[in-house]
Design a protein around this motif. Sequence first.
Motif, PDB file in Angstrom:
ATOM      1  N   ASP B 294     -12.659  48.216 -20.033  1.00  0.00           N
ATOM      2  CA  ASP B 294     -13.371  47.063 -20.592  1.00  0.00           C
ATOM      3  C   ASP B 294     -12.480  45.838 -20.496  1.00  0.00           C
ATOM      4  O   ASP B 294     -11.304  45.906 -20.833  1.00  0.00           O
ATOM      5  CB  ASP B 294     -13.688  47.311 -22.085  1.00  0.00           C
ATOM      6  CG  ASP B 294     -15.056  47.938 -22.241  1.00  0.00           C
ATOM      7  OD1 ASP B 294     -15.858  47.822 -21.307  1.00  0.00           O
ATOM      8  OD2 ASP B 294     -15.296  48.542 -23.288  1.00  0.00           O
ATOM      9  N   THR B 299     -17.218  42.781 -14.968  1.00  0.00           N
ATOM     10  CA  THR B 299     -18.407  41.942 -15.158  1.00  0.00           C
ATOM     11  C   THR B 299     -18.198  40.581 -14.517  1.00  0.00           C
ATOM     12  O   THR B 299     -19.092  40.035 -13.857  1.00  0.00           O
ATOM     13  CB  THR B 299     -18.672  41.784 -16.661  1.00  0.00           C
ATOM     14  OG1 THR B 299     -18.899  43.075 -17.210  1.00  0.00           O
ATOM     15  CG2 THR B 299     -19.869  40.906 -16.916  1.00  0.00           C
ATOM     16  N   GLU B 343     -25.017  43.570 -17.907  1.00  0.00           N
ATOM     17  CA  GLU B 343     -24.532  44.586 -18.837  1.00  0.00           C
ATOM     18  C   GLU B 343     -25.313  44.552 -20.149  1.00  0.00           C
ATOM     19  O   GLU B 343     -25.707  45.578 -20.677  1.00  0.00           O
ATOM     20  CB  GLU B 343     -23.047  44.317 -19.100  1.00  0.00           C
ATOM     21  CG  GLU B 343     -22.383  45.328 -19.988  1.00  0.00           C
ATOM     22  CD  GLU B 343     -20.896  45.025 -20.157  1.00  0.00           C
ATOM     23  OE1 GLU B 343     -20.469  43.904 -19.809  1.00  0.00           O
ATOM     24  OE2 GLU B 343     -20.172  45.905 -20.613  1.00  0.00           O
ATOM     25  N   ASP B 429     -24.458  46.252 -13.559  1.00  0.00           N
ATOM     26  CA  ASP B 429     -23.382  46.285 -14.539  1.00  0.00           C
ATOM     27  C   ASP B 429     -23.739  47.300 -15.621  1.00  0.00           C
ATOM     28  O   ASP B 429     -24.651  47.063 -16.410  1.00  0.00           O
ATOM     29  CB  ASP B 429     -23.206  44.880 -15.150  1.00  0.00           C
ATOM     30  CG  ASP B 429     -21.829  44.708 -15.750  1.00  0.00           C
ATOM     31  OD1 ASP B 429     -21.126  45.724 -15.906  1.00  0.00           O
ATOM     32  OD2 ASP B 429     -21.473  43.551 -16.068  1.00  0.00           O
ATOM     33  N   GLU B 430     -23.055  48.395 -15.631  1.00  0.00           N
ATOM     34  CA  GLU B 430     -23.324  49.476 -16.593  1.00  0.00           C
ATOM     35  C   GLU B 430     -24.813  49.817 -16.620  1.00  0.00           C
ATOM     36  O   GLU B 430     -25.467  49.726 -17.666  1.00  0.00           O
ATOM     37  CB  GLU B 430     -22.867  49.062 -18.005  1.00  0.00           C
ATOM     38  CG  GLU B 430     -21.382  48.794 -18.129  1.00  0.00           C
ATOM     39  CD  GLU B 430     -20.562  50.075 -18.206  1.00  0.00           C
ATOM     40  OE1 GLU B 430     -21.141  51.176 -18.115  1.00  0.00           O
ATOM     41  OE2 GLU B 430     -19.337  49.967 -18.338  1.00  0.00           O
ATOM     42  N   ARG B 433     -25.848  52.453 -19.396  1.00  0.00           N
ATOM     43  CA  ARG B 433     -25.297  52.427 -20.753  1.00  0.00           C
ATOM     44  C   ARG B 433     -26.448  52.418 -21.760  1.00  0.00           C
ATOM     45  O   ARG B 433     -27.385  51.638 -21.645  1.00  0.00           O
ATOM     46  CB  ARG B 433     -24.415  51.202 -20.966  1.00  0.00           C
ATOM     47  CG  ARG B 433     -23.873  51.127 -22.387  1.00  0.00           C
ATOM     48  CD  ARG B 433     -22.985  49.934 -22.583  1.00  0.00           C
ATOM     49  NE  ARG B 433     -21.651  50.174 -22.024  1.00  0.00           N
ATOM     50  CZ  ARG B 433     -20.684  49.270 -22.038  1.00  0.00           C
ATOM     51  NH1 ARG B 433     -20.892  48.088 -22.549  1.00  0.00           N
ATOM     52  NH2 ARG B 433     -19.509  49.543 -21.524  1.00  0.00           N
ATOM     53  N   SER B 461     -19.217  50.734 -13.762  1.00  0.00           N
ATOM     54  CA  SER B 461     -19.469  51.696 -14.837  1.00  0.00           C
ATOM     55  C   SER B 461     -18.170  52.088 -15.509  1.00  0.00           C
ATOM     56  O   SER B 461     -17.123  52.150 -14.885  1.00  0.00           O
ATOM     57  CB  SER B 461     -20.162  52.934 -14.282  1.00  0.00           C
ATOM     58  OG  SER B 461     -20.311  53.882 -15.316  1.00  0.00           O
ATOM     59  N   SER B 462     -18.270  52.347 -16.816  1.00  0.00           N
ATOM     60  CA  SER B 462     -17.115  52.861 -17.546  1.00  0.00           C
ATOM     61  C   SER B 462     -17.026  54.364 -17.414  1.00  0.00           C
ATOM     62  O   SER B 462     -16.015  54.961 -17.763  1.00  0.00           O
ATOM     63  CB  SER B 462     -17.224  52.506 -19.030  1.00  0.00           C
ATOM     64  OG  SER B 462     -17.102  51.131 -19.197  1.00  0.00           O
ATOM     65  N   GLU B 463     -18.101  54.976 -16.925  1.00  0.00           N
ATOM     66  CA  GLU B 463     -18.102  56.429 -16.804  1.00  0.00           C
ATOM     67  C   GLU B 463     -17.669  56.819 -15.398  1.00  0.00           C
ATOM     68  O   GLU B 463     -18.391  56.618 -14.434  1.00  0.00           O
ATOM     69  CB  GLU B 463     -19.502  56.975 -17.072  1.00  0.00           C
ATOM     70  CG  GLU B 463     -19.904  56.901 -18.509  1.00  0.00           C
ATOM     71  CD  GLU B 463     -21.303  57.472 -18.706  1.00  0.00           C
ATOM     72  OE1 GLU B 463     -21.563  58.580 -18.205  1.00  0.00           O
ATOM     73  OE2 GLU B 463     -22.111  56.790 -19.333  1.00  0.00           O
TER      74      GLU B 463
END
Lengths: 314, 511
Positions: B294, B299, B343, B429-430, B433, B461-463
Motif C-alpha cells: 500500500d 495507484t 480502487e 486497481d484492486e 477488493r 492487486s495486494s493479493e
Amino acid sequence: MREFGIRVAQILEENLIFVSLLAIVVFFSLISESFLSLTTLATLLNQLPALTVVAIGMTLVLISGGIDLSVGSVVALSSGVIGAGIVILGLPIPLAACLGILAGGIVGLANGSLGAYLRLPIFIVTLGMLEVSRGLAYLVTDSQTIYIGSAIQAFAMPWASIGMSTSILVALTLVVAFEFLLRSTIFGRQIVAVGSNESAAEISGIDPKRVRCAVLVISGLLAGLGGLMNAAYLGSADPNAGIGLELSAIAAAVIGGTSLMGGRGSVVGAFVGVLIVSVLQIGLAQIGITEPTKRVITGAVIILAVILDRWRTH
Amino acid sequence: MTKKSQSDLGLVARGICKSFAAPVLQDVDLTIHRGHIHGLVGENGAGKSTLAKILIGLEMADAGSLYLDGQPYRPINTADSVRKGVALCAQELSLIDDLTIAENILLHNSSSNWVRNKRKHVEENAVRLLELVGLEDLTPRTLVGRLSLAEKQLVEIAKTLGSKAKLLILDEPTSALTAQQADRLHEVLKKLARDRVTFIYISHRLGDVLRICDRISVLRDGQLQLTAESHELTEKTLIWEMVGLDERIDTIPRTAIGSSPRLLSVTGLQTEKLPHPISFHCQRSEILGIAGLDGSGRTELLNAIYGLDKRIAGSVKLHVAGMTAEPRNPRQAIRFGMGLVAEDRAKDGVFADQTLAFNISIAGLKRIANRLGRLIRRRETQAVATLVAALRVRHRNSRQKMRELSGGNQQKSILARWLHSRSQLLLLDEPTRGVDVNAKLAIHAELVRLRDTGVTVIVVSSELDELQSLCDRILVLSNRVLVAEFERNSWRQEDILAAAFSNYVQETKPS
C-alpha cells in the motif's frame, strides 16, 4: 383487488407531483366558485413564463450539483438592457432583446468560469453575481423604471384565438425541449453524471468543468430570456424586477423533485412546481387569505414537498 | 502465573477473533512484555491494522480476551483506551491543519482540563515533545497545515507520546521519514522503553523492525505465524513466514502468450507523486500485474497512465491502428481505448443513485446515440442486456438503482462499462477488493477471456495469489520505484515480496 390497490398506490406515488397539483386545483375549485374558470387559467399562464424559464435553468444547474443565485438580478439586468436599448439607443426590439439575453449569457459565463475553472465555491460566486447584476441593472436604467411602450407587450399579450401569449408558448416549448435534452441526449446524461459523482464522471471521460460551466451559461441565457418576458409583461424595464426570483425557482425545482445535492431532477417536474406555487398564490388570494399568511403556507408547502420526496425515494 | 511475573506482562491477548465479511483475525494469542518494543509484521490485509484497532477500542473483537498489566482490558472506545493507558499513532494522520502544533497536542490529551490549561504551560509541554522527536527547530505556534508530511508524522508521534500512555501502538510511524529522522525516532523509542513504556511497532521496513524491536510477531491471513526474539530472526525468515510455504497453483487454464504487437510504451514517466522515472511497455493480449505494498505508488502509476495526474516528465504512448497516440487526460485516454476501474469503487466508480443502465453506458454514450447526440433507448437496453448477461450481473432490471446492487455486482457493472466502450487497455486497481468469492472468480475468468480476444489488462492487486494466477508478467513497485519485473513461471512469491520490500529496506540502512 388488493393487487389493484397496490398498483393504484404505485401510480399515485410515481406521479405524486401531478396528483398534488390536481388535488390543489380541486381543493380551490370546491372552495371558491370563481377559481375554476378560463380567466383564472389565462391569468395564471400568462403570469409565469419568466419564472418557468428561470426554473428550467435552475433545475439544470441543481442537477449538475451547482446552484445559481444570480438569476433574479439577471432578469432585471436583461430587462434593463432591453429597455435602455430600445428607449435610449433607439435599437429595434429584436436586437435589444438579443442584447438582453446575451447579457444574461455573459453573467452565466462569468459564473461558470469562476465557479468551474477557478474552482471557487459556486454558491459564493453566484451570490456575488446577484449583487453585481442588480447593480448593473440600476446603472443601465439609471435606477428608474424605463417605460418601453406597447410594441414589446405583443410578446406577452395572449393570442385571442388560443388565449395564450407568445411568451408562454416559448416557455412551454423550452420545458419540453430541455426535458428532452436532459433525458435523451449525451449532454443531459453528462449533467446527471457530474452531479451524481464528479470523480467517477471524470474517469468515465466527461469534463466536469465544461459541463458545470455550460449549465451556468444556459441558466444565464434563460434568465436573460426571463428578463425579456418580464419587460414584455410589464411594458417597461424595472430595475427592481425579479427580486427573490432565484428562491422561487429553487422552490419550484425542489417541489418538482430536483435534489439540491445534484444528480436527480426533472424539468417538467420544475414546471409543475411553478404551477403548484402559482396556483397556490392565486387560489389563496381568491379565498381571501392575506399576503403574510400566503407566504407562511407557501413556505410550508415547499418543506412538505421535500418531506414527501424523501419518503418516496427511501 | 505469579503476581511478580504478571507485572512484566504489558499486554496479553488470548484467542482474539474478528470477522467482517471474511475472518480477519483468527484465534490470535499474543504476549507483549512491559518495556519492550514489539514488532508486528505481515502482508497488506494480514490483520495488523485490525488488531491495532481492537486494542484501542475502535473495533470490538468477536471473541477472545485482553489483559493489560494482568487486569482484564476491554476498551469500549478510543477515549476509554487512552484513559487506560493505550494509544495508537495511526498510519493515516489525524492532525487538524488549521490548529497549531501545541493545540493539536492539547486536543489529543483528553485528561487535560481545557479551561485550566494555560497557554504557556501547553506550549512548554509542546516544546518538550517536539524536542523529543527531533523537531526542536519548530515553534509550537506553527500551524500544522504548513508542515511537511514528514514533520506532520513526527508531530503525530509527539502527540501520542504526550498522552503518557503505557502502551503505544505505532502503525507505520516512519513511512514519510528520512533515514536520519527515523533513526532519531528509534533512539527516542528505545529510551522510553527503558522507562518501562511498551511499544507495538508495525512496519513494512523489515530492517528497522529487526534492528529496534525486542521481539517480533508475524501475522499471515489473520493468523499469528510466529513470535520470536529479534536476534533469532532474519529478513528472509520474516518474509518466508509472511508469505507462507504453500505456493498456490494456478487455477485458470490459459494459452501461452505469443509475440504480439506492442500496445503501450511508458518512458521515463514522472508525476508529482511518482518522483522516480518509470519505464515499461506491454503488448496486446497481455495481463500485466503490478505488485507492491500500500502506498508504493501503484495507484499513482495507473492514474498517471490514464492522464488523471499531470505528468511532469516522460511519455505514455499508445500504439493503435498503426498510429501512436499520447493521451493527456481521461477523455483522450478513453478515445484511444483505455478504461480505468479505480480502487475506491464508491468514490471513483459507481453513480450510486443512477440506474444500472446509466452506469454501464456512461463511458460509451456515443455508441448508443445517433449522430446528433440523441440517445437511442433501444440501443442502450440491448447493449446493457448483452453485457449484463455475459458478466452475470445479478439484478432485477436495467432500471434498478446501482446502490441496490452488491459490491461484486457493482464491480462487474463497472467492468461492463469498459466492455461497452470497447476498451483495448484496461487499467484495474484492486478489481476484486471487497467482492465475494464468486464475483471474484467471474471477474478473473472475464479478464482472461478478454486477454484472449486481444485486450490488454494492467492489474494492481495486494493479493499476490491473484496476480500470480492472472498475470503473464508482474512488475514490482517499492517505495514508488519500479524495482523488478518477473515473467510467468519464473517467479516465486517470496521473490516478489522481497522486491516489494527492497526499497524500504535499503533506504533505512545506516550509511
